[in-house]
Design a protein around this motif. Structure first.
Motif, PDB file in Angstrom:
ATOM      1  N   TYR A 158      55.408  54.438  53.130  1.00  0.00           N
ATOM      2  CA  TYR A 158      55.999  55.780  53.025  1.00  0.00           C
ATOM      3  C   TYR A 158      55.348  56.567  51.899  1.00  0.00           C
ATOM      4  O   TYR A 158      55.326  57.799  51.917  1.00  0.00           O
ATOM      5  CB  TYR A 158      57.512  55.690  52.799  1.00  0.00           C
ATOM      6  N   GLY A 159      54.800  55.856  50.917  1.00  0.00           N
ATOM      7  CA  GLY A 159      54.034  56.538  49.888  1.00  0.00           C
ATOM      8  C   GLY A 159      52.803  57.225  50.447  1.00  0.00           C
ATOM      9  O   GLY A 159      52.303  58.204  49.881  1.00  0.00           O
ATOM     10  N   GLY A 160      52.271  56.722  51.573  1.00  0.00           N
ATOM     11  CA  GLY A 160      51.176  57.396  52.251  1.00  0.00           C
ATOM     12  C   GLY A 160      51.621  58.708  52.865  1.00  0.00           C
ATOM     13  O   GLY A 160      50.883  59.695  52.864  1.00  0.00           O
ATOM     14  N   ILE A 181      42.094  61.143  48.347  1.00  0.00           N
ATOM     15  CA  ILE A 181      43.350  60.532  48.796  1.00  0.00           C
ATOM     16  C   ILE A 181      43.020  59.287  49.608  1.00  0.00           C
ATOM     17  O   ILE A 181      42.209  59.322  50.534  1.00  0.00           O
ATOM     18  CB  ILE A 181      44.167  61.515  49.665  1.00  0.00           C
ATOM     19  N   LEU A 182      43.670  58.185  49.243  1.00  0.00           N
ATOM     20  CA  LEU A 182      43.576  56.936  50.003  1.00  0.00           C
ATOM     21  C   LEU A 182      44.964  56.612  50.528  1.00  0.00           C
ATOM     22  O   LEU A 182      45.896  56.407  49.747  1.00  0.00           O
ATOM     23  CB  LEU A 182      43.063  55.802  49.112  1.00  0.00           C
ATOM     24  N   LEU A 183      45.103  56.550  51.850  1.00  0.00           N
ATOM     25  CA  LEU A 183      46.375  56.217  52.487  1.00  0.00           C
ATOM     26  C   LEU A 183      46.280  54.776  52.989  1.00  0.00           C
ATOM     27  O   LEU A 183      45.424  54.455  53.811  1.00  0.00           O
ATOM     28  CB  LEU A 183      46.666  57.165  53.646  1.00  0.00           C
ATOM     29  N   LEU A 208      39.173  62.076  52.067  1.00  0.00           N
ATOM     30  CA  LEU A 208      40.365  61.432  52.629  1.00  0.00           C
ATOM     31  C   LEU A 208      39.982  60.157  53.369  1.00  0.00           C
ATOM     32  O   LEU A 208      39.179  60.183  54.305  1.00  0.00           O
ATOM     33  CB  LEU A 208      41.062  62.404  53.595  1.00  0.00           C
ATOM     34  N   VAL A 209      40.545  59.030  52.937  1.00  0.00           N
ATOM     35  CA  VAL A 209      40.344  57.752  53.611  1.00  0.00           C
ATOM     36  C   VAL A 209      41.714  57.206  54.003  1.00  0.00           C
ATOM     37  O   VAL A 209      42.630  57.141  53.178  1.00  0.00           O
ATOM     38  CB  VAL A 209      39.600  56.745  52.711  1.00  0.00           C
ATOM     39  N   LYS A 291      37.833  48.652  46.170  1.00  0.00           N
ATOM     40  CA  LYS A 291      36.467  49.175  46.260  1.00  0.00           C
ATOM     41  C   LYS A 291      36.472  50.634  46.690  1.00  0.00           C
ATOM     42  O   LYS A 291      35.777  51.478  46.091  1.00  0.00           O
ATOM     43  CB  LYS A 291      35.647  48.347  47.255  1.00  0.00           C
ATOM     44  N   ILE A 292      37.228  50.932  47.724  1.00  0.00           N
ATOM     45  CA  ILE A 292      37.200  52.285  48.277  1.00  0.00           C
ATOM     46  C   ILE A 292      37.782  53.292  47.295  1.00  0.00           C
ATOM     47  O   ILE A 292      37.229  54.385  47.101  1.00  0.00           O
ATOM     48  CB  ILE A 292      37.925  52.302  49.630  1.00  0.00           C
TER      49      ILE A 292
END
Length: 337
Positions: A158-160, A181-183, A208-209, A291-292
């Protein structure tokens, strides 16, 4: 008949012996170690983490900054937004420690009082207030100084959903733009609060990833695909699928958990208990999430390591090698084109 029986028994014995040998071999194969340098690596710039607790209220936060003799004067701000019920920093503790020891400030907003309050429609408001308050606190001279007028945001579950909302509505929320942003396994399950119908308004300069797992039985990939398919004005966006590796790495909703009891606030609920049972650091942390996110930070800051975060490159997809030389099953990356 006796001869056939003996032949069959011999064949079964051989098969069981081979199966036992294969199992023994699998048990001796070691997973990839954390790389010594580069994104996800252990080339740390400081040796300790300072933790500050401002999280008494459901719009509070925890603040983590580099400490020790190698404490930098300034650092990038990374906002790590927890999943539903995961408002104990220990759940992501090893990741927090990694980020801070690499020289970043980490804000860990709390957007829930408990599993039932507030309603999900308030999660974004609470997280944004926590970020604003944390940035105001960081203006005090005793802290490491933030270096940029933008944020790097990572959100799980849900934080995503909250992270994607902040990435679109940051002006209304009164926070700096999340430029990267990393989801991680983003989604809301049966709940709908805080979701947008479309992410078309995501700015074009956002990196955005979105990472989804094949075995995610909690939220699936429905929300991940929604963000990827509707953020059409954000060209630097990737949707990544992670698959189970038969040697020893699973795929599921909680793969980014990385428990570290040094950051335990004592709160226990089903989410915290599940993390204590299941969390581990492995190739998917070092060569995946860590890494990402590291690469996104470097890409924004200096233009370095962009290929480790975006573009469906070998550097992005690769999850390292088992000790017997076999590669861990690689990530699958989908790009807008």
């Amino acid at each position: 008949m006796a001869i056939n029986y003996l032949l069959q028994q011999s064949a079964f014995s051989i098969l069981f012996s081979l199966a036992g040998l294969s199992l023994a071999q699998a048990q001796t194969v070691q997973g990839p170690a954390q790389p010594l340098a580069g994104p996800g690596g252990a080339d740390y710039v400081c040796d300790s983490v300072q933790m500050y607790d401002f999280a008494e209220k459901p719009y509070g936060y925890w603040l983590f900054e580099p400490g020790g003799d190698q404490r930098p004067d300034s650092a990038q701000v990374v906002v790590l937004i927890h999943g539903y019920g995961a408002y104990n920093p220990m759940i992501y503790g090893d990741w927090i420690e990694h980020l801070v020891r690499r020289g970043n400030i980490v804000i860990f907003p709390r957007f829930q009082r408990n599993l039932f309050f507030p309603r999900p429609g308030k999660f974004g408001d609470h997280a944004a207030r926590a970020i604003r308050d944390a940035l105001l606190e960081l203006e005090q001279p005793q802290y490491v100084r933030p270096v940029a007028d933008y944020l790097v945001v990572a959100g799980h579950s849900y934080g995503g959903v909250v992270s994607a909302d902040l990435g679109v509505n940051f002006v209304d929320y009164g926070i700096p733009q999340p430029r990267a942003i990393l989801l991680c396994a983003p989604g809301s399950g049966p709940l709908k609060g805080g979701r947008l119908k479309t992410y078309k308004a995501m700015p074009k300069n956002t990196k955005l990833v979105i990472m989804a797992s094949e075995g995610d039985r909690v939220v699936g990939d429905e929300f991940a695909r929604l963000v990827f398919e509707t953020a059409v004005h954000t060209p630097e966006r990737n949707l990544i699928y992670q698959y189970r590796d038969s040697i020893g790495i699973g795929a599921g909703h909680s793969q980014c958990y990385a428990v570290n009891l040094e950051f335990d606030n004592g709160r226990r609920n089903p989410t915290a208990n599940r993390a204590l049972r299941r969390a581990s650091c492995n190739a998917l942390d070092y060569y995946g999430y860590w890494k990402i996110l590291d690469a996104l930070i470097s890409c924004l800051d200096s233009g370095d390591y962009c290929r480790y975060a975006l573009g469906n490159t070998l550097e992005q997809r690769m999850l390292g090698y088992w000790s017997d030389g076999r590669p861990v099953r690689a990530l699958e990356v989908i790009t807008p084109n």
